[in-house]
Design a protein around this motif. Structure first.
Motif, PDB file in Angstrom:
ATOM      1  N   SER A 184      -9.648  36.343  24.183  1.00 35.84           N
ATOM      2  CA  SER A 184     -10.857  36.569  25.016  1.00 35.84           C
ATOM      3  C   SER A 184     -10.757  37.165  25.580  1.00 35.84           C
ATOM      4  O   SER A 184     -10.937  38.059  26.164  1.00 35.84           O
ATOM      5  CB  SER A 184     -12.142  36.064  24.123  1.00 35.84           C
ATOM      6  OG  SER A 184     -11.864  34.645  25.457  1.00 35.84           O
TER       7      SER A 184
ATOM      8  N   HIS B  55      -6.842  38.829  32.813  1.00 32.92           N
ATOM      9  CA  HIS B  55      -7.862  39.747  34.607  1.00 32.92           C
ATOM     10  C   HIS B  55      -7.300  38.391  35.628  1.00 32.92           C
ATOM     11  O   HIS B  55      -5.952  37.942  35.486  1.00 32.92           O
ATOM     12  CB  HIS B  55      -9.479  39.663  34.444  1.00 32.92           C
ATOM     13  CG  HIS B  55      -9.652  38.473  34.645  1.00 32.92           C
ATOM     14  ND1 HIS B  55      -9.729  37.085  33.509  1.00 32.92           N
ATOM     15  CD2 HIS B  55     -10.859  37.565  35.338  1.00 32.92           C
ATOM     16  CE1 HIS B  55     -10.211  36.427  33.235  1.00 32.92           C
ATOM     17  NE2 HIS B  55     -10.978  36.482  35.066  1.00 32.92           N
TER      18      HIS B  55
ATOM     19  N   CYS C 172     -19.541  41.616  23.604  1.00 32.37           N
ATOM     20  CA  CYS C 172     -18.965  44.113  24.423  1.00 32.37           C
ATOM     21  C   CYS C 172     -18.487  44.388  23.132  1.00 32.37           C
ATOM     22  O   CYS C 172     -17.495  43.418  21.798  1.00 32.37           O
ATOM     23  CB  CYS C 172     -18.630  44.164  25.554  1.00 32.37           C
ATOM     24  SG  CYS C 172     -16.783  42.646  25.317  1.00 32.37           S
TER      25      CYS C 172
ATOM     26  N   ASP D 112     -11.652  36.598  29.730  1.00 35.43           N
ATOM     27  CA  ASP D 112     -12.781  36.233  30.429  1.00 35.43           C
ATOM     28  C   ASP D 112     -13.960  37.458  29.368  1.00 35.43           C
ATOM     29  O   ASP D 112     -13.850  38.315  30.128  1.00 35.43           O
ATOM     30  CB  ASP D 112     -13.566  36.199  31.977  1.00 35.43           C
ATOM     31  CG  ASP D 112     -12.914  34.748  31.336  1.00 35.43           C
ATOM     32  OD1 ASP D 112     -12.351  33.768  30.637  1.00 35.43           O
ATOM     33  OD2 ASP D 112     -13.172  34.256  33.182  1.00 35.43           O
ATOM     34  N   THR D 113     -15.186  37.185  28.857  1.00 34.96           N
ATOM     35  CA  THR D 113     -16.306  37.949  28.890  1.00 34.96           C
ATOM     36  C   THR D 113     -17.207  37.723  28.364  1.00 34.96           C
ATOM     37  O   THR D 113     -17.728  36.421  27.594  1.00 34.96           O
ATOM     38  CB  THR D 113     -15.867  38.941  27.336  1.00 34.96           C
ATOM     39  OG1 THR D 113     -15.901  40.089  27.010  1.00 34.96           O
ATOM     40  CG2 THR D 113     -15.670  38.706  26.414  1.00 34.96           C
ATOM     41  N   ASP D 114     -18.523  39.245  28.338  1.00 37.10           N
ATOM     42  CA  ASP D 114     -19.500  38.201  27.255  1.00 37.10           C
ATOM     43  C   ASP D 114     -19.658  39.314  26.662  1.00 37.10           C
ATOM     44  O   ASP D 114     -18.602  40.011  25.853  1.00 37.10           O
ATOM     45  CB  ASP D 114     -20.601  38.621  27.839  1.00 37.10           C
ATOM     46  CG  ASP D 114     -22.030  38.393  27.817  1.00 37.10           C
ATOM     47  OD1 ASP D 114     -21.950  37.676  26.849  1.00 37.10           O
ATOM     48  OD2 ASP D 114     -23.211  38.299  28.452  1.00 37.10           O
TER      49      ASP D 114
ATOM     50  N   LEU E 247     -14.807  43.694  22.890  1.00 38.06           N
ATOM     51  CA  LEU E 247     -14.838  41.969  22.027  1.00 38.06           C
ATOM     52  C   LEU E 247     -14.499  42.335  20.921  1.00 38.06           C
ATOM     53  O   LEU E 247     -13.448  42.281  19.593  1.00 38.06           O
ATOM     54  CB  LEU E 247     -15.202  41.067  22.351  1.00 38.06           C
ATOM     55  CG  LEU E 247     -15.030  39.815  21.986  1.00 38.06           C
ATOM     56  CD1 LEU E 247     -13.616  38.833  22.589  1.00 38.06           C
ATOM     57  CD2 LEU E 247     -15.846  38.598  22.850  1.00 38.06           C
TER      58      LEU E 247
ATOM     59  N   VAL F  25     -12.842  45.031  28.463  1.00 36.05           N
ATOM     60  CA  VAL F  25     -14.174  43.435  27.948  1.00 36.05           C
ATOM     61  C   VAL F  25     -15.167  43.707  28.964  1.00 36.05           C
ATOM     62  O   VAL F  25     -14.723  44.163  30.374  1.00 36.05           O
ATOM     63  CB  VAL F  25     -13.653  42.130  27.374  1.00 36.05           C
ATOM     64  CG1 VAL F  25     -13.221  42.600  25.959  1.00 36.05           C
ATOM     65  CG2 VAL F  25     -12.863  41.374  28.526  1.00 36.05           C
ATOM     66  N   ARG F  26     -16.118  42.631  28.622  1.00 37.12           N
ATOM     67  CA  ARG F  26     -17.629  42.926  30.245  1.00 37.12           C
ATOM     68  C   ARG F  26     -17.671  41.759  30.787  1.00 37.12           C
ATOM     69  O   ARG F  26     -17.482  40.291  30.454  1.00 37.12           O
ATOM     70  CB  ARG F  26     -19.378  42.534  29.076  1.00 37.12           C
ATOM     71  CG  ARG F  26     -19.739  42.482  30.020  1.00 37.12           C
ATOM     72  CD  ARG F  26     -20.615  42.518  28.828  1.00 37.12           C
ATOM     73  NE  ARG F  26     -22.076  42.595  29.972  1.00 37.12           N
ATOM     74  CZ  ARG F  26     -23.937  42.291  28.951  1.00 37.12           C
ATOM     75  NH1 ARG F  26     -23.803  41.768  28.148  1.00 37.12           N
ATOM     76  NH2 ARG F  26     -24.232  42.294  29.608  1.00 37.12           N
ATOM     77  N   HIS F  27     -17.261  41.774  32.004  1.00 38.89           N
ATOM     78  CA  HIS F  27     -16.411  41.309  32.920  1.00 38.89           C
ATOM     79  C   HIS F  27     -16.908  41.530  34.287  1.00 38.89           C
ATOM     80  O   HIS F  27     -16.726  42.982  34.470  1.00 38.89           O
ATOM     81  CB  HIS F  27     -15.228  40.413  33.001  1.00 38.89           C
ATOM     82  CG  HIS F  27     -15.041  39.111  33.923  1.00 38.89           C
ATOM     83  ND1 HIS F  27     -16.000  37.834  33.129  1.00 38.89           N
ATOM     84  CD2 HIS F  27     -14.863  38.175  34.275  1.00 38.89           C
ATOM     85  CE1 HIS F  27     -15.687  36.877  33.745  1.00 38.89           C
ATOM     86  NE2 HIS F  27     -14.342  36.641  34.211  1.00 38.89           N
TER      87      HIS F  27
END
Length: 269
Positions: free
Chosen positions: A178, A73, A184, A180-182, A187, A152-154
């Motif tokens: 990964s 990202h 999800c 950066d992500t939470d 991932l 992914v989740r960011h």
């Protein structure tokens, strides 16, 4: 440069692993991957080129000779040192390298990099950097490597990256980064069956309650367990964290080998 020393195959070198900003002992995110290309050479790519990383990267490879830069990202701690690569390409006293370094990244990568160097045209770096945009789920070939991005989740457009190297003797070797992500679905899908999951763990359970930005060590361990990965390498730990806390959290839910990344580490996949 010659092929990597030690066991042949896919090799990961941690160049920088500090989360969110360079720490006193590490640059921000940057990971060098090397693999034999089957023709006597070596494919070399970096996963991210974050703030402070272009310096230590030069201990391992001439950045102008990279086969690609793969960006998860466009936050500064993951892409900002592409400014330095641009300078190397454009102003090196030996002259231009004669090739553009391919850069894969999210939507708007070329314009983002140009703004970082205060250039007004979005394609102002096109003579030095061959910028291309990810298409989620679409695999691209980079030398000996097959690379697939997963959304992914960011807070910004972001990707986990699945890298596969096929051993000529048989069998695939899989590394997943990964970014950066939470937690999800993207991932989990990217990490499925990975030999090595290079996974961020910037947050700490009980301290960082906001969701949708980063993983804790526990959530990283849960991803590894769900995805059936063989080994977990935790990274993107900010300098203000206890560096061992994430591994303790992960170990409570993931039974496989777990290591916290440090600059200069080499991991064979």
């Amino acid at each position: 440069m010659s092929a990597p020393d030690g066991p042949t195959g896919l090799r990961l070198t941690v160049v920088g692993c500090s989360g969110s900003y360079p720490g006193p002992d590490s640059a921000a995110s940057c990971y060098l991957l090397e693999a034999p290309d089957g023709h006597g050479g070596t494919t070399r790519v970096v996963l991210d080129l974050g703030s402070g990383a272009i310096g230590p990267l030069q201990r391992h490879v001439d950045p102008r000779a990279l086969d690609a830069v793969l960006l998860s990202h466009l936050h500064a701690d993951h892409c900002l040192d592409l400014m330095g690569l641009y300078v190397l390409q454009r102003h090196h006293p030996d002259g231009p390298s004669g090739r553009r370094v391919p850069v894969w990244g999210p939507t708007g990568t070329a314009a983002r990099l140009a703004r970082g160097y205060d250039l007004t045209e979005p394609d102002a770096m096109s003579a030095e950097l061959d910028v291309r945009e990810w298409q989620p789920g679409r695999t691209v070939d980079v030398g000996a490597l097959r690379v697939t991005p997963f959304a992914v989740r960011h807070p910004v457009e972001a990707y986990a990256v699945r890298v596969v190297w096929t051993d000529p003797a048989g069998g695939d070797h899989v590394l997943v980064y990964s970014g950066d992500t939470d937690t999800c679905d993207g991932l989990d899908a990217a990490a499925t069956g990975a030999d090595l999951l290079l996974c961020e763990a910037a947050f700490v359970d009980g301290r960082d309650e906001v969701r949708g930005i980063h993983l804790t060590g526990r959530r990283a361990g849960e991803v590894a367990a769900r995805a059936g990965v063989a080994r977990l390498l935790l990274t993107h730990v900010p300098a203000w964290n206890d560096p061992g806390a994430a591994a303790v959290e992960a170990g409570e839910v993931f039974g496989g080998p777990t290591v916290t990344a440090a600059p200069g580490q080499v991991h064979h996949v």
